[in-house]
Structure formats: C-alpha cells, structure tokens
Design a protein around this motif. Sequence first.
Motif, short mmCIF file in Angstrom:
data_model
loop_
_atom_site.label_atom_id
_atom_site.label_comp_id
_atom_site.label_asym_id
_atom_site.label_seq_id
_atom_site.Cartn_x
_atom_site.Cartn_y
_atom_site.Cartn_z
N UNK A 160 22.90 -3.52 -46.41
CA UNK A 160 23.18 -4.93 -46.61
C UNK A 160 24.44 -5.14 -47.43
N UNK A 161 25.05 -4.07 -47.94
CA UNK A 161 26.24 -4.20 -48.77
C UNK A 161 27.48 -4.22 -47.88
N UNK A 162 27.99 -5.39 -47.66
CA UNK A 162 29.19 -5.54 -46.84
C UNK A 162 30.33 -6.12 -47.66
N UNK A 163 30.29 -5.88 -48.97
CA UNK A 163 31.38 -6.32 -49.82
C UNK A 163 31.08 -7.51 -50.68
N UNK A 164 29.89 -8.08 -50.56
CA UNK A 164 29.51 -9.21 -51.40
C UNK A 164 28.44 -8.76 -52.39
N UNK A 165 28.84 -8.54 -53.64
CA UNK A 165 27.92 -8.07 -54.66
C UNK A 165 27.82 -6.56 -54.75
N UNK A 166 28.09 -5.89 -53.64
CA UNK A 166 28.11 -4.43 -53.62
C UNK A 166 28.77 -3.97 -52.34
N UNK A 167 29.20 -2.72 -52.33
CA UNK A 167 29.80 -2.16 -51.12
C UNK A 167 29.46 -0.68 -51.02
N UNK A 168 29.45 -0.19 -49.80
CA UNK A 168 29.17 1.21 -49.52
C UNK A 168 30.24 1.74 -48.58
N UNK A 169 30.71 2.95 -48.83
CA UNK A 169 31.76 3.54 -47.99
C UNK A 169 31.47 5.01 -47.76
N UNK A 170 31.63 5.46 -46.54
CA UNK A 170 31.44 6.87 -46.23
C UNK A 170 32.53 7.70 -46.89
N UNK A 171 32.22 8.95 -47.13
CA UNK A 171 33.16 9.87 -47.79
C UNK A 171 33.63 10.88 -46.76
#
Length: 301
Positions: A160-171
């Motif tokens: 649910x983290x798409x940049x609003x309040x949090x974000x997730x990114x693959x390494x």
Amino acid sequence: MFQQNDICCHSLEGTCATWCGDVEVPYPFGIGPSECYWPGFNLTCNRDHDPPLLLLGNPDLRVVNISLANSTVRIVRTNALIRRGDNSTSATPWYWPLIGNPFLFYGEEPYSLSTSNELVVTGCNTQAMLFGHGDPAIISGCASFCSHNDTHITFGSGKYCYGMGCCQARITESIDGMPKELLFKWLDAYVAEDLIPLPAFVFIAEEGWFDQKSVAGKLMRKDRELTSAAAMEVPILLRWEVLHNGLSPKVSSRPDGDLCKSKHSQCKLGNRGYTCHCNDDDGGNPYVPNGCKGSFNSIDR
C-alpha cells in the motif's frame, strides 16, 4: 527437534556441530574449530539462550535458515530501523556509512544483499537512497510525501506504500557485495512540521514483511517509541558465495581438496566467487563428499 549437541563428521578432521538449537548448519558453514567451516563461513552458537541462537557476526544478526540450493542465509536483525528525529527544518542530506556498521561486516565477506529485499522509508516529505560501490552507485531509493489534506494514513492489505506516508523500493544487486552508504534527507522541510507527525524510519527488510498490517501499523504510529522500534526483529535475506580470490573453482588453497566435493555436483560462477549445486537439485550438500543424493546411486548418470 534436533538437539544442539547433534554432531556429524564433514569428512574433515574431527567432528563438527551441524545444529544450533533448531537451525541446521550445513558445510561450508560451521561452528567452532576452523576445520569445521570454509574460511569466512564461521558462525557462533550462543548457548546462553534456550533454545540456543545461531549468530552471524554480532548479537543483532540471528540466523534462522541457511539454504544451500538457493545460496542464501535468512537472518532477523534487531536495531535494524534507522530513526530520524521529528520533522526537521534542515534540508541538509544525512549520510550513513555502511562499511563497518554492525548491519554489515568488516573485511572481505562472502555476503551480499539479495534482490528479494526492499528499501522502506516512512514519514512525511522524506527520501532515502542506497548506494553500492560503483559509479554511479545507486542501487535503490524512494521518497515519501504527505498532503496537507491528509489527516491519517489508512492501512490495507498487500503493498500500500506508493509514496504517501511511506514508500517501498526494490534493491538491485550490488556486484561488489554489501551496500556502501545510505542517504536520507527531508524534502520541503520547512513545511513538514504542518503535516501528519509520522515517525521517519529507514530500513532494509525482506519483501513482504512490511506489507503486513500488524507491522506497518506499529511502525507508523505517531507515538511509536524508539526503544520498542529497536527491539523489532526485521527479516533480511543475504546471498552468499565462496570468494574465488583469484582461484579457479577446482583449485583450492585448502589442503582438503576442491570446492564441490560431491559427485553429481556442479560449480556455478557468481559475481565474486562460486557456489556448488547438486545436479538434480535433490536437496543434498554438494560441498561434502557424497553429499548429493545421486552420489549414492551405483550407476553414474
């Protein structure tokens, strides 16, 4: 459950413990004397706990699984969350050197971050980037924002983290081992104090862990205490390979022979070294004589 004193000979001199608590320790990993492990693959079994804890490097890194087939080690780490203070009015980037940090390792080690991990950033108007050793060296990064219209963050199921309040990114994979540096900075910091007072955390975790509502909900509470956050166990997946150090896979500096010792095994070239695999992925151990199950068949394939 296997007991901590179960032992097995690895066709090396003496006997070597192959379990620590309920975690199996297959060669090339080992506990105790140097003949029990390949250089760089020594682990520690802390028997002061019940059950004993298998440790990698320091007490914050607890090993919960070792996979020979996938060449991975799953660890859970405490003190894994890097917490930045309340919303700051400083736009100066903050760099966290990772070389020698307890999260990582000193010297030339056989571990690298698996691409099954992700970088997670929480907070309002925050950004983080993870650097490897190349040039350019960015191997992950994302930014998290908040709107003045937001009064709370809703937690659903799945990502649910798409940049609003949090974000997730693959390494992406770093060919030089573990990451070198982490950068954190506030974006539009002078208005951040007017937004939702979300805690700002930066951390690396195995994909899927932060997607759990119970995890994200705890971390993103505005009253989250730093001490309780530090106690959280964060899963991280590491890849490993036997470093070649200029040697071919069938030429070893060790007196006990080649790297892939079992029949019906093969050696695969990695970024910085080699791994061994049983031909039929039969779940055996290609690093020890007759370790692959096909080695017990009377007819060679």
